[in-house]
Motif scaffolding. Structure first.
Motif, PDB file in Angstrom:
ATOM      1  N   VAL B 198     -38.862 -69.532  37.108  1.00  0.00           N
ATOM      2  CA  VAL B 198     -39.952 -68.833  36.142  1.00  0.00           C
ATOM      3  C   VAL B 198     -39.363 -67.935  35.063  1.00  0.00           C
ATOM      4  O   VAL B 198     -39.685 -68.043  34.080  1.00  0.00           O
ATOM      5  N   LEU B 199     -38.390 -67.078  35.329  1.00  0.00           N
ATOM      6  CA  LEU B 199     -37.874 -66.125  34.576  1.00  0.00           C
ATOM      7  C   LEU B 199     -37.402 -67.089  33.068  1.00  0.00           C
ATOM      8  O   LEU B 199     -37.153 -66.640  32.047  1.00  0.00           O
ATOM      9  N   ASP B 200     -36.340 -67.827  33.717  1.00  0.00           N
ATOM     10  CA  ASP B 200     -35.584 -68.716  32.522  1.00  0.00           C
ATOM     11  C   ASP B 200     -36.466 -69.672  31.762  1.00  0.00           C
ATOM     12  O   ASP B 200     -36.314 -69.918  30.454  1.00  0.00           O
ATOM     13  N   MET B 201     -37.634 -70.177  32.438  1.00  0.00           N
ATOM     14  CA  MET B 201     -38.345 -71.000  31.625  1.00  0.00           C
ATOM     15  C   MET B 201     -39.487 -70.403  30.614  1.00  0.00           C
ATOM     16  O   MET B 201     -39.722 -70.762  29.575  1.00  0.00           O
ATOM     17  N   VAL B 202     -39.657 -69.095  31.115  1.00  0.00           N
ATOM     18  CA  VAL B 202     -40.713 -68.382  30.255  1.00  0.00           C
ATOM     19  C   VAL B 202     -39.725 -67.865  28.936  1.00  0.00           C
ATOM     20  O   VAL B 202     -39.912 -67.746  27.883  1.00  0.00           O
ATOM     21  N   ALA B 203     -38.442 -67.327  29.293  1.00  0.00           N
ATOM     22  CA  ALA B 203     -37.538 -66.803  28.267  1.00  0.00           C
ATOM     23  C   ALA B 203     -37.174 -67.689  27.335  1.00  0.00           C
ATOM     24  O   ALA B 203     -37.291 -67.548  26.098  1.00  0.00           O
ATOM     25  N   THR B 204     -37.097 -69.235  27.886  1.00  0.00           N
ATOM     26  CA  THR B 204     -36.811 -70.015  26.840  1.00  0.00           C
ATOM     27  C   THR B 204     -37.857 -70.634  25.898  1.00  0.00           C
ATOM     28  O   THR B 204     -38.010 -70.811  24.581  1.00  0.00           O
ATOM     29  N   MET B 205     -39.132 -70.536  26.655  1.00  0.00           N
ATOM     30  CA  MET B 205     -40.446 -70.691  26.041  1.00  0.00           C
ATOM     31  C   MET B 205     -40.694 -69.863  24.943  1.00  0.00           C
ATOM     32  O   MET B 205     -41.084 -70.110  23.626  1.00  0.00           O
ATOM     33  N   ASP B 206     -40.300 -68.642  25.248  1.00  0.00           N
ATOM     34  CA  ASP B 206     -40.462 -67.359  24.127  1.00  0.00           C
ATOM     35  C   ASP B 206     -39.234 -67.741  22.854  1.00  0.00           C
ATOM     36  O   ASP B 206     -39.522 -67.517  21.814  1.00  0.00           O
ATOM     37  N   ALA B 207     -37.924 -68.122  23.349  1.00  0.00           N
ATOM     38  CA  ALA B 207     -36.928 -68.256  22.628  1.00  0.00           C
ATOM     39  C   ALA B 207     -37.137 -69.398  21.380  1.00  0.00           C
ATOM     40  O   ALA B 207     -36.886 -69.406  20.490  1.00  0.00           O
ATOM     41  N   GLU B 208     -37.996 -70.516  21.960  1.00  0.00           N
ATOM     42  CA  GLU B 208     -38.208 -71.556  21.247  1.00  0.00           C
ATOM     43  C   GLU B 208     -39.356 -71.296  19.926  1.00  0.00           C
ATOM     44  O   GLU B 208     -39.831 -72.294  19.432  1.00  0.00           O
ATOM     45  N   GLY B 209     -39.986 -70.197  20.018  1.00  0.00           N
ATOM     46  CA  GLY B 209     -40.739 -69.559  18.898  1.00  0.00           C
ATOM     47  C   GLY B 209     -42.400 -70.158  19.274  1.00  0.00           C
ATOM     48  O   GLY B 209     -43.200 -69.932  18.327  1.00  0.00           O
ATOM     49  N   PHE B 210     -42.753 -70.210  20.474  1.00  0.00           N
ATOM     50  CA  PHE B 210     -44.050 -70.471  20.800  1.00  0.00           C
ATOM     51  C   PHE B 210     -44.691 -69.044  20.894  1.00  0.00           C
ATOM     52  O   PHE B 210     -44.187 -68.034  21.158  1.00  0.00           O
ATOM     53  N   GLY B 211     -45.917 -68.999  20.508  1.00  0.00           N
ATOM     54  CA  GLY B 211     -46.883 -67.851  20.614  1.00  0.00           C
ATOM     55  C   GLY B 211     -47.336 -67.341  22.054  1.00  0.00           C
ATOM     56  O   GLY B 211     -46.693 -67.934  22.961  1.00  0.00           O
ATOM     57  N   SER B 231     -54.038 -71.875  36.050  1.00  0.00           N
ATOM     58  CA  SER B 231     -52.394 -72.074  36.213  1.00  0.00           C
ATOM     59  C   SER B 231     -51.624 -71.027  35.567  1.00  0.00           C
ATOM     60  O   SER B 231     -50.561 -70.438  36.111  1.00  0.00           O
ATOM     61  N   ILE B 232     -52.220 -70.486  34.327  1.00  0.00           N
ATOM     62  CA  ILE B 232     -51.585 -69.507  33.657  1.00  0.00           C
ATOM     63  C   ILE B 232     -51.348 -68.057  34.442  1.00  0.00           C
ATOM     64  O   ILE B 232     -50.238 -67.397  34.722  1.00  0.00           O
ATOM     65  N   ALA B 233     -52.520 -67.778  35.191  1.00  0.00           N
ATOM     66  CA  ALA B 233     -52.530 -66.495  35.984  1.00  0.00           C
ATOM     67  C   ALA B 233     -51.526 -67.018  37.165  1.00  0.00           C
ATOM     68  O   ALA B 233     -50.957 -65.906  37.627  1.00  0.00           O
ATOM     69  N   ALA B 234     -51.477 -68.052  37.866  1.00  0.00           N
ATOM     70  CA  ALA B 234     -50.587 -68.112  38.851  1.00  0.00           C
ATOM     71  C   ALA B 234     -49.049 -68.086  38.461  1.00  0.00           C
ATOM     72  O   ALA B 234     -48.247 -67.711  39.020  1.00  0.00           O
ATOM     73  N   MET B 235     -48.932 -68.637  37.175  1.00  0.00           N
ATOM     74  CA  MET B 235     -47.248 -68.337  36.654  1.00  0.00           C
ATOM     75  C   MET B 235     -47.150 -66.861  36.450  1.00  0.00           C
ATOM     76  O   MET B 235     -45.860 -66.422  36.714  1.00  0.00           O
ATOM     77  N   ASN B 236     -48.082 -66.129  35.834  1.00  0.00           N
ATOM     78  CA  ASN B 236     -47.835 -64.599  35.660  1.00  0.00           C
ATOM     79  C   ASN B 236     -47.498 -64.015  36.937  1.00  0.00           C
ATOM     80  O   ASN B 236     -46.691 -63.288  36.943  1.00  0.00           O
ATOM     81  N   ARG B 237     -48.501 -64.470  37.956  1.00  0.00           N
ATOM     82  CA  ARG B 237     -47.959 -64.016  39.166  1.00  0.00           C
ATOM     83  C   ARG B 237     -46.453 -64.112  39.702  1.00  0.00           C
ATOM     84  O   ARG B 237     -45.899 -63.142  40.106  1.00  0.00           O
ATOM     85  N   GLN B 238     -46.083 -65.389  39.523  1.00  0.00           N
ATOM     86  CA  GLN B 238     -44.558 -65.744  39.737  1.00  0.00           C
ATOM     87  C   GLN B 238     -43.718 -65.038  39.085  1.00  0.00           C
ATOM     88  O   GLN B 238     -42.832 -64.335  39.578  1.00  0.00           O
ATOM     89  N   TRP B 239     -44.136 -64.743  37.668  1.00  0.00           N
ATOM     90  CA  TRP B 239     -42.980 -64.144  36.886  1.00  0.00           C
ATOM     91  C   TRP B 239     -42.965 -62.671  37.337  1.00  0.00           C
ATOM     92  O   TRP B 239     -41.976 -61.933  37.320  1.00  0.00           O
ATOM     93  N   LEU B 240     -44.144 -61.820  37.633  1.00  0.00           N
ATOM     94  CA  LEU B 240     -44.062 -60.624  38.083  1.00  0.00           C
ATOM     95  C   LEU B 240     -43.458 -60.547  39.222  1.00  0.00           C
ATOM     96  O   LEU B 240     -42.565 -59.763  39.334  1.00  0.00           O
TER      97      LEU B 240
END
Lengths: 239, 248
Positions: B198-211, B231-240
């Motif tokens: 979750v940390l790497d996929m979110v970091a890559t998502m941000d680095a690719e220039g998505f909002g 699903s987004i809340a569930a991923m945020n839970r995983q990320w935290l």
């Protein structure tokens, strides 16, 4: 699913994932927004309860106003507790605004080209989060100049909050500014509270209805509670 | 039926683009939207013009290749992929606007074709599991509770078409990333990379220039596979959770 891919920028070469960071991440900034927003929301709940004491007459309301300055005594010195609250709130406003600004800048950059065929997207509360936030921020400045420093409040008397409230809501612009800002706050809370729950990972399919109901309830109760005071002054219930 | 089409034409990635108007006739209500575009392209080729470029592959709604914004809606008015959209959803004489996915992370390559390789790079960052090679393990060796299996399957339905990004006013890829993270994170097979994924996929998502996500819910409305907004809340839970557990 990507069929065609760029070949000129070396995208075929697998790069290591970018550095993990809390504040550098969009999710991290949203968490900062959610926590600071909830802090301010908690303050608003306390604030509206204090405001409604205006209906019990000048003596009780002014006594409450003075208690705010001696709050925490005798452990804390005069006004210390008040200043702690002010500093925490200021930090929350700054954190909320800075993350909102950085995220908005990023969001606009991520969608530079608009669709030719436009249609209305999302609910009114959702679409007005940014402008609503700016309106509320400007209102806070006016509100402090009006009822804390008494700078813009003509007929203000230091140490007499009840009379100052009546003085503010006896002017047409005082009412217009206040009621507009309270409607903006209501809309902001409606989307903001539910969003904060999603950002902090509390949201789920089974809790969605309850969270939306709490968000709407909070927005409605706070807006109605705040607007009750200028309406009472206008109708002469409070004078 | 007879239709007026307004189609985004752009010769190349750096060329300026504009909407061009075409008329197509003798369109059957039973044609798919892509077959209607095939009809237009046959006519364009016969007239010696450049056919409209658009992505398509399986044409049965499972590959995620088709990607058109039709009258402002990703994949058009029905909740399905463009290839499974039929002309019966339109009326004779309609004007239809056809545009590519719009997001700075999805640059236009030509006409209606965009580069969605940013999604591939998000997957590369963590959308996999560490599995031993060799024979398939015995199926009952790793028990999965039924609710977890259902949750994983619901998210595994994502075909990575990018409609969520196209529909989002911020060009955010949160729904896509959350579908992939949730699918693998809930299963025992995905457990070894639960935090780093979750940390790497979110970091890559941000680095690719998505909002960023503003919870407008446009993504879940546009998703042809019905990936839900929570699903987004569930991923945020995983990320935290991952932030608490993993030292950087």
């Amino acid at each position: 699913m990507a069929l065609a891919t760029r070949t000129d920028n070396g995208s075929a070469v697998r790069k290591p994932p970018p550095k993990r960071s809390f504040w550098g991440s969009t999710v991290g900034k949203k968490v900062v927004m959610a926590v600071s927003g909830l802090l301010m929301l908690g303050y608003l709940v306390a604030h509206v309860m204090g405001n409604l004491k205006v209906f019990f007459g000048p003596a009780e309301f002014n006594e409450y106003g003075h208690w705010l300055r001696t709050m925490g005594a005798p452990v804390l010195h005069q006004e210390w507790a008040l200043w702690i609250v002010r500093v925490v709130l200021l930090a929350a406003v700054v954190a909320h605004a800075v993350s909102a600004y950085q995220l908005s800048k990023r969001d606009i950059k991520a969608r530079p080209k608009k669709y030719v065929h436009q249609r209305k997207r999302a609910s009114y509360a959702t679409r007005t989060m940014r402008w609503g936030g700016i309106i509320v921020a400007l209102f806070i400045v006016w509100h402090i100049l009006d009822l804390t420093t008494l700078t813009v409040n003509e007929n203000a008397q230091p140490g007499r909050p009840y009379e100052n409230v009546v003085a503010t809501f006896s002017t047409w612009y005082g009412n217009v500014i206040y009621i507009t800002a309270m409607l903006a706050i209501g809309l902001h809370i409606r989307h903001g509270f539910w969003s904060a729950a999603q950002t902090l990972g509390v949201g789920s399919a089974s809790r969605d209805r309850a969270l939306k109901a709490i968000a709407n309830g909070l927005a409605l109760v706070l807006t109605a509670g705040f607007i009750a005071v200028p309406v009472a002054v206008m109708t002469g219930v409070v004078s | 039926m007879k239709l007026n089409l307004r189609v985004w034409r752009q010769r190349g990635a750096d060329a300026p683009g504009a909407m061009a108007t075409y008329e197509v006739d003798n369109i059957s209500a039973d044609m798919s939207f892509l077959e209607m575009l095939d009809t237009l392209n046959e006519e364009l080729i016969l007239r010696g013009e450049d056919p409209v470029a658009f992505d398509h592959d399986c044409r049965e709604g499972i590959c995620g290749a088709c990607s058109l914004v039709i009258n402002g809606d990703a994949h058009g008015p029905e909740r399905t992929t463009t290839c499974q959209l039929h002309m019966r959803s339109f009326a004779d004489g309609d004007t239809i606007d056809i545009e590519p996915w719009r997001a700075s992370a999805f640059p236009v390559i030509k006409d209606l074709v965009v580069d969605r390789s940013a999604f591939d790079r998000i997957i590369q960052a963590g959308g996999y599991i560490s599995a031993p090679t060799g024979a398939a393990p015995e199926a009952h060796a790793a028990p999965v509770p039924k609710p977890d299996a259902d949750f994983a399957f619901e998210h595994a339905e994502c075909i990575g078409c990018g409609a969520c990004v196209a529909a989002c006013p911020n060009g955010s890829a949160m729904l896509f990333t959350s579908a992939k993270v949730n699918h693998l994170n809930v299963l025992p097979q995905g457990a070894p990379e639960r935090e780093t994924r979750v940390l790497d996929m979110v970091a890559t998502m941000d680095a690719e220039g998505f909002g960023g996500c503003t919870l407008t819910g446009e993504c879940a409305t546009a998703c042809p596979k019905g990936i839900p907004l929570p699903s987004i809340a569930a991923m945020n839970r995983q990320w935290l959770r991952a932030n608490r557990k993993v030292r950087r």
